[in-house]
Enzyme design. Sequence first.
Site: not given
Ligand code: FAD
Ligand code: NDP
Length: 459
Positions: A448, A39, A181, A443, A55, A47, A265, A19, A52, A185
């Site tokens: 609302e 890349e 998250y 409404h 998902k 994403c 995480g 992104s 995103c 989800e």
């Molecule tokens: P990325 O999108 O992760 O891009 C990094 C890129 O770098 C990758 O393509 C990787 O292959 C490349 N790369 C890494 N190292 C190297 C290297 N050494 N050489 C070449 N290429 C490399 N955010 C939302 O806002 N809404 C959502 O609904 C949402 N849903 C999510 C659901 C899931 C399951 C996950 C995991 C994340 C979700 N997110 C969501 C979070 C969102 O995807 C990320 O915040 C976003 O993609 C971050 O963008 P970025 O550019 O920082 O990294």
């Molecule tokens: P989150 O940080 O949202 O959640 C991590 C969860 O794992 C928390 O419930 C945390 O517990 C738990 N946890 C952390 N460490 C451990 C451990 N060692 N053992 C057991 N449980 C643990 O991370 P996600 O992986 O869900 O997502 C990563 C990020 O991606 C999000 O923070 C968000 O920014 C982004 N994302 C955004 C989405 C959206 O916009 N709709 C959808 C999906 C991802 P505790 O609560 O106790 O800390």
Amino acid sequence: MTKTMDRFDYDLLVLGGGSGGVRAARMAAQRGARVALVEAAALGGTCVNVGCIPKKLYSYAAGYAEAFEEAAGFGWRVPEPRFDWATLKANRAREIGRLNGIYRDLLKGAGVEVVEGWGLLADAHTLQVGQRRMTGRHILVATGGTPFLPEIAGRELALSSDQMFDLDPFPKRLVVVGGGYIACEFASIFRGLGAEVTQLQRGGRILSSFDQDISRFLASEMGKTGIDLRLNAQVERIAHTPKGLHLTLAGGDLLDADAVLFATGRRPNTANIGLEAAGVRLDAQGAVVVDAHYRSSVPSIFALGDVSTEMQLTPVATAEAMALVDHLLGPAPGKAARTVSYEYIPTAVFTHPPVGTVGYTEEAARAEFGRVTVFRTEFKPLKHTLSGRGERTLMKLVVDAASDRVVGLHMVGPDAGEIVQGFAVALRAGATKAVFDGTIGIHPTAAEEFVTLREPAPE
Ligand code: FAD
Ligand code: NDP
């Protein structure tokens, strides 16, 4: 960044085509900079490929289960629906492939050179990709993040979200570890698609950084959909048995599953890309430390998105990218340089029902402003008067009593993300409760309610 010439092959080298990286590369090239983007995997990053977009497509798929059930109350006779996981996976893959192509075309159209391969920083101005060395006046590290799985016995048997999209076969019994998250989800998605889902959260509530009412309410709603949510539950060990996977929880409880998803995480992708060698400072989590202009400890190296930011959201990464381009190249003609405000960033969790939120939680608002007034409503959505579903909606406003400003707005209920996006504009603009009260509702909608909340919730 002046457009040059001389010492460097490029004005900007971007490491990572997700992104943040794609947006920065495209915007910089459109302004005339010479840009290359490296890349290693598919364009679009997390994403587009494993975040995103797929998902949300799967979340729509899960939503049909509810829709088929609800239809009967509206007079529809629907034959026993059957879900085909293979069709969903194939259709998703086709759509994601199309998006990958669009990203490639956009970059090409803007004049960005896309280099496929794993990039490494060789020094403050050089990226190495295989045998090729490329120099840049500036380098942007936008390498994103990777799922983090805690060290437990049998960890190799667990999956991360990356592997869930193409899982084969469909898991009849899924255990989801985590309460954030992704855990919420995916629990909702796989429950909707027909799996028996057990969700294990280590703490006392899910979505622990959200408003407490939201956590509690969502847990109850997810429970109604049949998710077996267990709080204060930790996995100690996973083992393989002839019948599938066997989990032992702290305290001795046992669980059987076909698949175990750890959504515990994500960590920044900063290992093995030469950052240490180039002298780039990382924090304790391994994130690149940057200043307000996304500059790392090495002046020519910048970082943004998940690799350096706490708010791991796509619109945050793209906003940072545009701010960086303005900082390096100057703003677009006639425009002010863009910056990112990290206040009042709205966010949604695409559970069933979904969550939408912007601004302060009630707890954070009390800590920040002292006296706050809370307005809260809970109701059965109109649709469910006929659908027969027991789902309820929660809406909540948090108001700073001294200024009357609405500082927090939270919702669990259908279309929460769509609804909260609009209200986020109002909160950023500093709307007071009086402005909300003076706004006419639409409404009949759920939205609302946000402009008709009159009675403060009891303290
Ligand atoms: P990325 O999108 O992760 O891009 C990094 C890129 O770098 C990758 O393509 C990787 O292959 C490349 N790369 C890494 N190292 C190297 C290297 N050494 N050489 C070449 N290429 C490399 N955010 C939302 O806002 N809404 C959502 O609904 C949402 N849903 C999510 C659901 C899931 C399951 C996950 C995991 C994340 C979700 N997110 C969501 C979070 C969102 O995807 C990320 O915040 C976003 O993609 C971050 O963008 P970025 O550019 O920082 O990294
Ligand atoms: P989150 O940080 O949202 O959640 C991590 C969860 O794992 C928390 O419930 C945390 O517990 C738990 N946890 C952390 N460490 C451990 C451990 N060692 N053992 C057991 N449980 C643990 O991370 P996600 O992986 O869900 O997502 C990563 C990020 O991606 C999000 O923070 C968000 O920014 C982004 N994302 C955004 C989405 C959206 O916009 N709709 C959808 C999906 C991802 P505790 O609560 O106790 O800390």
